[in-house]
Design an enzyme around this catalytic site. Structure first.
Site, PDB file in Angstrom:
ATOM      1  N   SER A 186     -13.580 -17.443  35.005  1.00 57.70           N
ATOM      2  CA  SER A 186     -13.331 -16.625  33.980  1.00 57.70           C
ATOM      3  C   SER A 186     -14.145 -15.826  33.928  1.00 57.70           C
ATOM      4  CB  SER A 186     -12.484 -17.374  32.597  1.00 57.70           C
ATOM      5  OG  SER A 186     -13.987 -18.360  32.429  1.00 57.70           O
TER       6      SER A 186
ATOM      7  N   TYR B 152     -10.169 -16.165  18.302  1.00 59.84           N
ATOM      8  CA  TYR B 152     -11.651 -15.992  18.666  1.00 59.84           C
ATOM      9  C   TYR B 152     -12.578 -16.347  18.099  1.00 59.84           C
ATOM     10  CZ  TYR B 152     -14.758 -12.144  18.490  1.00 59.84           C
ATOM     11  OH  TYR B 152     -16.851 -11.359  18.327  1.00 59.84           O
ATOM     12  N   ALA B 153     -13.513 -17.242  18.589  1.00 66.76           N
ATOM     13  CA  ALA B 153     -14.773 -17.539  17.766  1.00 66.76           C
ATOM     14  C   ALA B 153     -15.276 -16.331  17.040  1.00 66.76           C
ATOM     15  CB  ALA B 153     -14.715 -18.398  18.384  1.00 66.76           C
TER      16      ALA B 153
ATOM     17  N   ASP C 120     -21.466 -19.302  19.955  1.00 66.76           N
ATOM     18  CA  ASP C 120     -21.694 -20.944  19.542  1.00 66.76           C
ATOM     19  C   ASP C 120     -22.561 -20.892  19.340  1.00 66.76           C
ATOM     20  OD1 ASP C 120     -24.326 -21.734  22.033  1.00 66.76           O
ATOM     21  OD2 ASP C 120     -22.924 -20.131  22.749  1.00 66.76           O
TER      22      ASP C 120
ATOM     23  N   ASP D 172     -17.799 -32.619  28.040  1.00 67.12           N
ATOM     24  CA  ASP D 172     -18.773 -31.663  28.327  1.00 67.12           C
ATOM     25  C   ASP D 172     -19.086 -31.181  27.308  1.00 67.12           C
ATOM     26  OD1 ASP D 172     -20.381 -29.843  29.867  1.00 67.12           O
ATOM     27  OD2 ASP D 172     -18.912 -28.742  30.441  1.00 67.12           O
TER      28      ASP D 172
ATOM     29  N   GLU E 176     -23.588 -24.996  23.299  1.00 69.18           N
ATOM     30  CA  GLU E 176     -22.479 -24.434  24.430  1.00 69.18           C
ATOM     31  C   GLU E 176     -20.953 -24.088  23.810  1.00 69.18           C
ATOM     32  OE1 GLU E 176     -25.245 -24.666  27.039  1.00 69.18           O
ATOM     33  OE2 GLU E 176     -24.954 -22.484  28.107  1.00 69.18           O
TER      34      GLU E 176
ATOM     35  N   ASP F 255     -13.803 -25.255  25.958  1.00 70.30           N
ATOM     36  CA  ASP F 255     -13.854 -25.183  27.094  1.00 70.30           C
ATOM     37  C   ASP F 255     -13.376 -26.803  27.313  1.00 70.30           C
ATOM     38  OD1 ASP F 255     -14.963 -25.124  29.431  1.00 70.30           O
ATOM     39  OD2 ASP F 255     -17.106 -25.400  29.192  1.00 70.30           O
TER      40      ASP F 255
HETATM   41  P1  ATP Z   1     -17.367 -22.979  32.882  1.00 73.29           P
HETATM   42  O1  ATP Z   1     -15.822 -22.248  33.347  1.00 73.29           O
HETATM   43  O2  ATP Z   1     -18.119 -22.921  34.210  1.00 73.29           O
HETATM   44  O3  ATP Z   1     -16.650 -23.937  32.440  1.00 73.29           O
HETATM   45  P2  ATP Z   1     -17.712 -21.920  30.064  1.00 73.29           P
HETATM   46  O4  ATP Z   1     -16.678 -22.863  29.790  1.00 73.29           O
HETATM   47  O5  ATP Z   1     -18.743 -20.680  29.306  1.00 73.29           O
HETATM   48  O6  ATP Z   1     -17.610 -21.708  31.695  1.00 73.29           O
HETATM   49  P3  ATP Z   1     -15.502 -20.082  30.037  1.00 73.29           P
HETATM   50  O7  ATP Z   1     -14.717 -20.969  29.508  1.00 73.29           O
HETATM   51  O8  ATP Z   1     -14.918 -18.528  30.897  1.00 73.29           O
HETATM   52  O9  ATP Z   1     -16.584 -20.190  30.574  1.00 73.29           O
HETATM   53  O10 ATP Z   1     -16.004 -19.369  28.020  1.00 73.29           O
HETATM   54  C1  ATP Z   1     -16.796 -18.243  29.160  1.00 73.29           C
HETATM   55  C2  ATP Z   1     -17.734 -17.558  27.427  1.00 73.29           C
HETATM   56  O11 ATP Z   1     -17.084 -16.934  26.671  1.00 73.29           O
HETATM   57  C3  ATP Z   1     -18.287 -18.363  27.073  1.00 73.29           C
HETATM   58  O12 ATP Z   1     -20.252 -18.136  26.699  1.00 73.29           O
HETATM   59  C4  ATP Z   1     -17.856 -18.908  25.962  1.00 73.29           C
HETATM   60  O13 ATP Z   1     -18.706 -19.152  24.444  1.00 73.29           O
HETATM   61  C5  ATP Z   1     -17.076 -18.015  25.308  1.00 73.29           C
HETATM   62  N1  ATP Z   1     -15.715 -18.577  24.611  1.00 73.29           N
HETATM   63  C6  ATP Z   1     -15.290 -18.454  24.966  1.00 73.29           C
HETATM   64  N2  ATP Z   1     -14.001 -18.636  24.508  1.00 73.29           N
HETATM   65  C7  ATP Z   1     -13.708 -18.361  22.999  1.00 73.29           C
HETATM   66  C8  ATP Z   1     -13.617 -18.059  21.851  1.00 73.29           C
HETATM   67  N3  ATP Z   1     -12.078 -19.077  21.612  1.00 73.29           N
HETATM   68  N4  ATP Z   1     -14.077 -17.538  21.527  1.00 73.29           N
HETATM   69  C9  ATP Z   1     -15.291 -16.553  21.461  1.00 73.29           C
HETATM   70  N5  ATP Z   1     -15.762 -16.848  22.370  1.00 73.29           N
HETATM   71  C10 ATP Z   1     -15.338 -17.270  23.002  1.00 73.29           C
END
Ligand code: ATP
Length: 387
Positions: A46, A114-115, A119, A158, A162, A176
């Site tokens: 993603s 949106y956070a 992290d 998990d 992060e 996540d």
């Molecule tokens: P994996 O899919 O391998 O577990 P991941 O959880 O880091 O990895 P994503 O969920 O696609 O993968 O997130 C990618 C990045 O986007 C991360 O660095 C995360 O901090 C950021 N991110 C995810 N969701 C949000 C959100 N709601 N607001 C802000 N940043 C986000």
């Protein structure tokens, strides 16, 4: 070439919604309803973008998952579960909201809160380590988040800095859910019975296995493989000389030269070595206490700047974990140390909180480290500035 999966619907409808409901269901959104902005980050399947709803002008983080990658790696079930859990936890304080999902030929879209502040990890790295007030505050928010998940029979599996996102007010939002385990009612009962009856001596198990069969399946968290019966043999080390469990076909299947938990390449889910609980490594039953282990790791990291189990590669880290090789740097707050020690118990049943059944981690809340913390107010008050 990408037309191949055009008609694949990764969300097969369980049953059609009743026609009468259609009138009150808002129309399904589509990518056209959003203006996609900056790239935020990416995961295994993603990419996350900042986006603005063209109608409301509200900001969202949209996770775009490529169907081609999901299908290639057979991760449909993971994605389905992630979506289900995000949906379950929507509007629960402390979690990213899932505001809607949709798909097009190429991708699945998760529209989330949106956070704004990213992290937790860069904050820890920037200041080296948190002061005690910040640690206490963020630890308390994590305890609350664990309560919320575990009450709903969701084990995150998990948790790590992060995956702890920060909203505009610097409160935590857990993200996540790609590795979650949802316990069925039966599994929940088994987990509770397992924890209340004393769990499993994983140190002994490690000696029996002589380190030979740390799990390292291709599927990081091999769900359908977790059986509670296997703990029945935990009391005996008698077969150690003959190689013990390593002789069973089951154990052999889990045997591999080096565990590969942390695979960066696209196309696989990543569990992170440092925070993995010993029961995951040793193929013992997964219970909510796996997250309490991670909580202990994260509190240690906030206090000291580094996770407790370290090493130059995952294999070394795993060895440190199953040996529970803990050491506290000078100046580590004594109450924090006591709490971390009580959470980082090899036996899941011995972890502080593991035997709490009220839906609230009373034994963690009442630990001296949290003295004077009003858990009901933690998410309502401004977090201490990180320093
Ligand atoms: P994996 O899919 O391998 O577990 P991941 O959880 O880091 O990895 P994503 O969920 O696609 O993968 O997130 C990618 C990045 O986007 C991360 O660095 C995360 O901090 C950021 N991110 C995810 N969701 C949000 C959100 N709601 N607001 C802000 N940043 C986000």
């Amino acid at each position: 070439h990408h037309h191949q999966n055009n008609s694949t619907n990764l969300y097969p409808a369980k049953s059609s919604p009743p026609a009468a409901n259609n009138a009150i269901t808002p129309p399904k959104k589509s990518p056209k309803d959003f203006i996609f902005g900056k790239y935020i980050g990416e995961g295994s399947f993603s990419t996350v973008y900042l986006a603005v709803d063209v109608n409301t002008k509200r900001e969202y983080a949209i996770k775009v998952c490529e169907k081609r990658l999901i299908l290639r790696e057979h991760k449909q079930e993971y994605i389905r579960r992630e979506r289900e859990v995000m949906h379950t936890l929507t509007n629960v304080p402390g979690f990213v909201n899932l505001s809607c999902t949709f798909q097009d030929a190429r991708s699945l879209y998760f529209v989330m809160t949106y956070a704004k502040n990213g992290d937790l990890l860069p904050y820890i790295n920037k200041v080296g380590s948190f002061d005690i007030d910040s640690t206490r505050h963020y630890a308390a928010e994590l305890v609350l988040a664990c309560e919320q998940m575990h009450r709903r029979n969701i084990v995150h599996r998990d948790l790590k800095p992060e995956n702890i996102l920060l909203d505009e007010d610097m409160h935590t939002l857990i993200a996540d859910f790609g590795s979650v385990k949802i316990l069925s009612a039966e599994e929940k009962a088994q987990a509770q019975e397992f924890l209340l009856s004393g769990g499993i001596d994983l140190a002994k198990k490690a000696r029996c296995q002589s380190g030979g069969s740390m799990r390292s399946d291709d599927d990081d968290y091999n769900d359908d493989d977790e059986d509670y019966e296997s703990t029945g043999s935990s009391g005996s080390c008698g077969d150690a000389e003959t190689g013990g469990e390593t002789d069973s076909p089951r154990a052999r299947r889990h045997q591999a030269p080096a565990p590969r938990y942390h695979r960066k390449r696209r196309g696989s889910f990543v569990g992170t070595a440092q925070y993995v609980s010993p029961e995951v490594l040793q193929n013992a039953p997964i219970t909510p206490a796996a997250d309490l282990w991670a909580l202990g790791c994260i509190i240690y990291q906030m206090m000291s700047g580094l996770p407790p189990f370290r090493g130059s590669n995952d294999y070394v880290i795993f060895k440190e974990i199953i040996a529970c090789n803990l050491d506290f740097p000078q100046g580590f707050d004594k109450d924090a140390e006591d709490l971390v020690k009580k959470l980082l118990k090899l036996n899941p049943a011995e972890r502080l909180g593991a035997q709490d059944t009220s839906g609230q981690y009373d034994s963690i809340r009442s630990h001296p480290f949290f003295k004077n913390v009003d858990f009901e107010a933690v998410r309502q008050t401004t977090p201490p500035a990180i320093s």
